[in-house]
Motif scaffolding. Structure first.
Motif, short mmCIF file in Angstrom:
data_model
loop_
_atom_site.label_atom_id
_atom_site.label_comp_id
_atom_site.label_asym_id
_atom_site.label_seq_id
_atom_site.Cartn_x
_atom_site.Cartn_y
_atom_site.Cartn_z
N PRO A 83 13.65 5.18 -53.30
CA PRO A 83 12.20 4.95 -53.26
C PRO A 83 11.37 6.24 -53.19
N LEU A 84 11.91 7.29 -52.56
CA LEU A 84 11.16 8.55 -52.50
C LEU A 84 11.05 9.18 -53.89
N GLN A 85 12.12 9.08 -54.66
CA GLN A 85 12.06 9.56 -56.05
C GLN A 85 11.04 8.73 -56.83
N GLY A 86 10.99 7.43 -56.54
CA GLY A 86 10.00 6.58 -57.20
C GLY A 86 8.58 6.98 -56.86
N ILE A 87 8.35 7.34 -55.60
CA ILE A 87 7.02 7.82 -55.20
C ILE A 87 6.67 9.09 -55.95
N ASP A 133 -5.13 -0.80 -53.00
CA ASP A 133 -3.90 -1.37 -53.55
C ASP A 133 -2.83 -0.28 -53.70
N PHE A 134 -3.26 0.89 -54.17
CA PHE A 134 -2.35 2.03 -54.30
C PHE A 134 -1.79 2.43 -52.94
N LEU A 135 -2.66 2.47 -51.93
CA LEU A 135 -2.22 2.80 -50.57
C LEU A 135 -1.21 1.77 -50.07
N GLY A 136 -1.46 0.50 -50.35
CA GLY A 136 -0.53 -0.55 -49.94
C GLY A 136 0.82 -0.40 -50.60
N LYS A 137 0.83 -0.06 -51.88
CA LYS A 137 2.09 0.12 -52.60
C LYS A 137 2.84 1.35 -52.09
N LEU A 138 2.10 2.39 -51.77
CA LEU A 138 2.73 3.57 -51.16
C LEU A 138 3.41 3.21 -49.85
N THR A 139 2.70 2.44 -49.03
CA THR A 139 3.24 2.04 -47.73
C THR A 139 4.53 1.26 -47.91
N GLU A 140 4.54 0.31 -48.84
CA GLU A 140 5.73 -0.49 -49.07
C GLU A 140 6.89 0.37 -49.59
N ALA A 141 6.57 1.35 -50.45
CA ALA A 141 7.62 2.23 -50.96
C ALA A 141 8.23 3.06 -49.83
N TYR A 142 7.39 3.55 -48.93
CA TYR A 142 7.92 4.29 -47.78
C TYR A 142 8.74 3.39 -46.86
N ARG A 143 8.34 2.13 -46.74
CA ARG A 143 9.13 1.19 -45.92
C ARG A 143 10.50 0.97 -46.55
N ARG A 144 10.55 0.88 -47.86
CA ARG A 144 11.84 0.73 -48.53
C ARG A 144 12.71 1.97 -48.31
N ALA A 145 12.06 3.13 -48.34
CA ALA A 145 12.80 4.37 -48.10
C ALA A 145 13.34 4.40 -46.67
N GLU A 146 12.54 3.92 -45.74
CA GLU A 146 12.98 3.86 -44.33
C GLU A 146 14.18 2.93 -44.20
N ALA A 147 14.12 1.79 -44.87
CA ALA A 147 15.22 0.82 -44.79
C ALA A 147 16.52 1.39 -45.35
N ARG A 148 16.41 2.34 -46.28
CA ARG A 148 17.59 2.97 -46.87
C ARG A 148 18.03 4.22 -46.10
N GLY A 149 17.31 4.51 -45.00
CA GLY A 149 17.67 5.67 -44.20
C GLY A 149 17.30 6.99 -44.85
N LEU A 151 14.17 8.45 -44.86
CA LEU A 151 13.06 9.18 -44.25
C LEU A 151 13.52 10.05 -43.09
N ARG A 152 12.79 11.13 -42.88
CA ARG A 152 13.05 11.99 -41.72
C ARG A 152 12.83 11.18 -40.45
N ALA A 153 13.61 11.49 -39.43
CA ALA A 153 13.50 10.78 -38.17
C ALA A 153 12.09 10.92 -37.59
N GLY A 154 11.58 9.83 -37.04
CA GLY A 154 10.27 9.84 -36.42
C GLY A 154 9.11 9.66 -37.38
N LEU A 198 9.55 17.02 -48.18
CA LEU A 198 9.32 17.16 -46.75
C LEU A 198 9.50 15.86 -45.98
N ARG A 199 9.59 14.76 -46.70
CA ARG A 199 9.74 13.45 -46.07
C ARG A 199 11.20 12.99 -46.02
N ARG A 200 12.05 13.68 -46.71
CA ARG A 200 13.44 13.24 -46.79
C ARG A 200 14.22 13.52 -45.52
N ALA A 201 15.15 12.65 -45.23
CA ALA A 201 16.03 12.83 -44.06
C ALA A 201 16.93 14.04 -44.30
#
Length: 201
Positions: A83-87, A133-149, A151-154, A198-201
């Motif tokens: 998802p981060l690559q998608g962003i 709408d763009f902000l909402g889609k960004l949020t969902e993409a980051y949530r998918r990235a979080e679910a895949r582990g 994102l950086r901790a915190g 900078l957002r990657r784990a």
């Protein structure tokens, strides 16, 4: 025959919008008159009024026309393995559109630098439905990235989405206004890569 008339009317409408964009860009929205737009379009003032009630309606039609490429091309794939690559790809696409489509670029220049947000334009100081709408889609993409582990901790997806939203808005304005030798203009792709990295784990 009626269909042909409707087609011709749509062509004239688009021609008027294109003329308005050129005049707004040259004179600014505040100093633009419908007479000046009509002259640029090579039509009568009455023809402009037949399609648009006033300058404000014409301005919003121009803005709407510029937003369509983003709705069509800036997408976040829900099944993306990264998802981060998608962003990153979605943000890069914004600048591909601005580079490739002069009409979109010029409209963003007008919105950013050639319009005073007072009176009938004061509402444009708020986020548009498309931006939210763009902000909402960004949020969902980051949530998918979080679910895949990924994102950086915190890191909270909503916070990251707002940060990216502000980042890309600022980058667009600096890209539009920047000199060719400034990094904002010469290397938006690198800035976007760094932002996402900078957002990657």
């Amino acid at each position: 025959m009626v269909r042909k008339t409707k087609e011709e009317a749509e062509i004239t409408r688009r021609h008027i919008i294109a003329a308005a964009r050129r005049v707004f860009l040259a004179w600014g929205v505040g100093r633009t008159t419908l007479e000046r737009i009509a002259a640029e379009a090579g039509v009568t003032r009455g023809a402009v009024y037949w399609h648009f009630r006033n300058k404000t309606e014409l301005f919003f039609a121009m803005r709407e026309q510029a937003i369509l490429p983003f709705l069509d091309r800036v997408v976040f794939k829900e099944d993306d393995a990264d998802p981060l690559q998608g962003i990153e790809m979605a943000l890069q696409e914004i600048f591909h559109i601005l580079r490739d489509q002069a009409e979109v670029r010029e409209t963003f220049e007008i919105i950013s630098f050639k319009c005073e947000y007072v009176n009938e334009f004061s509402g444009m100081m708020q986020c548009t439905g498309g931006q939210l709408d763009f902000l909402g889609k960004l949020t969902e993409a980051y949530r998918r990235a979080e679910a895949r582990g990924a994102l950086r901790a915190g890191s909270a997806p909503a916070d990251l989405a707002h940060d990216t939203f502000l980042f890309v808005g600022g980058l667009i304005k600096h890209w539009l206004a920047g000199r060719p030798d400034e990094r904002f203009r010469s290397d938006p792709a690198g800035l976007i890569r760094n932002h996402v990295a900078l957002r990657r784990a």
